[in-house]
Design an enzyme around this catalytic site. Structure first.
Site, PDB file in Angstrom:
ATOM      1  N   THR A 139       3.215  -9.046 -29.066  1.00  0.00           N
ATOM      2  CA  THR A 139       2.802  -9.641 -27.789  1.00  0.00           C
ATOM      3  C   THR A 139       1.654 -10.613 -28.022  1.00  0.00           C
ATOM      4  O   THR A 139       1.428 -11.047 -29.148  1.00  0.00           O
ATOM      5  CB  THR A 139       2.472  -8.541 -26.756  1.00  0.00           C
ATOM      6  OG1 THR A 139       2.243  -9.140 -25.479  1.00  0.00           O
ATOM      7  CG2 THR A 139       1.238  -7.728 -27.141  1.00  0.00           C
ATOM      8  N   ASN A 140       0.935 -10.997 -26.976  1.00  0.00           N
ATOM      9  CA  ASN A 140      -0.185 -11.928 -27.101  1.00  0.00           C
ATOM     10  C   ASN A 140      -1.262 -11.585 -26.076  1.00  0.00           C
ATOM     11  O   ASN A 140      -1.108 -10.650 -25.297  1.00  0.00           O
ATOM     12  CB  ASN A 140       0.307 -13.375 -26.941  1.00  0.00           C
ATOM     13  CG  ASN A 140       0.938 -13.596 -25.584  1.00  0.00           C
ATOM     14  OD1 ASN A 140       0.288 -13.500 -24.557  1.00  0.00           O
ATOM     15  ND2 ASN A 140       2.237 -13.865 -25.584  1.00  0.00           N
ATOM     16  N   ARG A 141      -2.337 -12.362 -26.065  1.00  0.00           N
ATOM     17  CA  ARG A 141      -3.518 -12.023 -25.266  1.00  0.00           C
ATOM     18  C   ARG A 141      -3.445 -12.396 -23.786  1.00  0.00           C
ATOM     19  O   ARG A 141      -4.417 -12.221 -23.061  1.00  0.00           O
ATOM     20  CB  ARG A 141      -4.750 -12.727 -25.840  1.00  0.00           C
ATOM     21  CG  ARG A 141      -5.218 -12.201 -27.171  1.00  0.00           C
ATOM     22  CD  ARG A 141      -6.470 -12.967 -27.572  1.00  0.00           C
ATOM     23  NE  ARG A 141      -6.947 -12.603 -28.876  1.00  0.00           N
ATOM     24  CZ  ARG A 141      -7.654 -11.498 -29.123  1.00  0.00           C
ATOM     25  NH1 ARG A 141      -7.972 -10.682 -28.146  1.00  0.00           N
ATOM     26  NH2 ARG A 141      -8.053 -11.233 -30.348  1.00  0.00           N
ATOM     27  N   SER A 142      -2.334 -12.948 -23.341  1.00  0.00           N
ATOM     28  CA  SER A 142      -2.267 -13.369 -21.938  1.00  0.00           C
ATOM     29  C   SER A 142      -2.461 -12.195 -20.986  1.00  0.00           C
ATOM     30  O   SER A 142      -1.870 -11.129 -21.164  1.00  0.00           O
ATOM     31  CB  SER A 142      -0.909 -14.018 -21.658  1.00  0.00           C
ATOM     32  OG  SER A 142      -0.729 -14.193 -20.269  1.00  0.00           O
ATOM     33  N   ALA A 191       3.073 -16.668 -20.950  1.00  0.00           N
ATOM     34  CA  ALA A 191       2.889 -16.863 -22.389  1.00  0.00           C
ATOM     35  C   ALA A 191       4.046 -16.131 -23.071  1.00  0.00           C
ATOM     36  O   ALA A 191       3.929 -14.967 -23.458  1.00  0.00           O
ATOM     37  CB  ALA A 191       1.551 -16.307 -22.836  1.00  0.00           C
TER      38      ALA A 191
END
Ligand code: CTP
Ligand code: CA
Length: 225
Positions: free
Chosen positions: A33-36, A100
């Protein structure tokens, strides 16, 4: 009082917003995943609703509360987001893609937890669909298509990269996030964005709350419709 003072300038418009990260599972306990945080997309959904739009929010996983009066479509993976968005193109006037989306997913989704030592410790990835690019392609031949708004998260050459994405994805408007700026961007309440539109107009916004950024983006969208 505030609602009464908000202009209802998006009354009757059907707006779809994507928000948040996607989760791309590797096994039952691990994911890519990512930091969004989803805050920018949720702020857009809330602002559009306050201005009278019918809002659908296709959201990846997160912990923020959906704005009142907005139809929430929860999704997990990029493939699920792709499907949810594509199903709704015909019923939408304006698409705002603030999610994102993970560009890749693990090549295999293992049904059981991967054991230490069971693999060679490398991770094979495959590409996810680029939802916005696909919509931009479809827009080229469609007689009637929603207005397409994208975001770009850039840590370097943000204007050039934003311009490239605006053109190559056939967008009407792009909001470029300079994620190099420490006080703005991922998982905070403020954002500093530059707006580029299909006519070449450039608007560099100062550091603003995500709520205010949302209203500025909607103002630009209205000028393009
Ligand atoms: N986007 C999308 N589907 C993807 C990837 C991105 O719809 N699989 C959308 C995002 O929601 C955003 C825009 O495309 O509105 C740009 O996303 P970004 O990650 O900045 O650009 P990419 O084209 O993925 O390029 P890169 O990550 O290499 O900079
Ligand atoms: Ca990307």
């Amino acid at each position: 009082v505030i609602a009464a003072l908000t202009p209802q300038d998006l009354q009757g418009r059907n707006i779809l917003v994507t928000a948040g990260p996607t989760w791309e599972p590797l096994d039952p306990v691990r994911l890519l995943t990512n930091r969004s945080s989803g805050k920018m997309g949720y702020a857009l959904a809330a602002a559009a609703r306050r201005r009278g739009a019918n809002v659908t929010l296709v959201s990846g996983p997160g912990s923020i509360r959906p704005p009142a009066g907005v139809e929430l479509i929860p999704v997990v993976t990029a493939n699920e987001m792709h499907q949810a968005v594509c199903q709704r193109v015909d019923a939408t006037d304006i698409m705002i893609m603030a999610a994102a989306v993970s560009d890749y997913r693990p090549a295999r989704h293992e049904p059981h937890k991967i054991k230490k030592g069971a693999t060679d410790a490398s991770l094979a990835l495959v590409s996810n669909p680029d939802i916005l690019r696909e919509l931009g392609e479809r827009k080229k031949t469609a007689t009637c298509f929603p207005l397409l708004v994208g975001f770009a998260a850039e840590s370097e050459n943000h204007l050039e990269e934003g311009q490239r994405k605006l053109t190559s994805k056939n967008l009407d408007l792009i909001a470029i996030n300079d994620i190099g700026a420490e006080d703005a961007g991922f998982a905070v309440d403020n954002n500093r964005v530059t707006l580029l539109d299909r006519n070449g107009a450039v608007e560099e916004l100062p550091l603003l709350s995500k709520e205010e950024v949302a209203h500025r983006i909607l103002n630009n969208i209205l000028r393009l419709t």
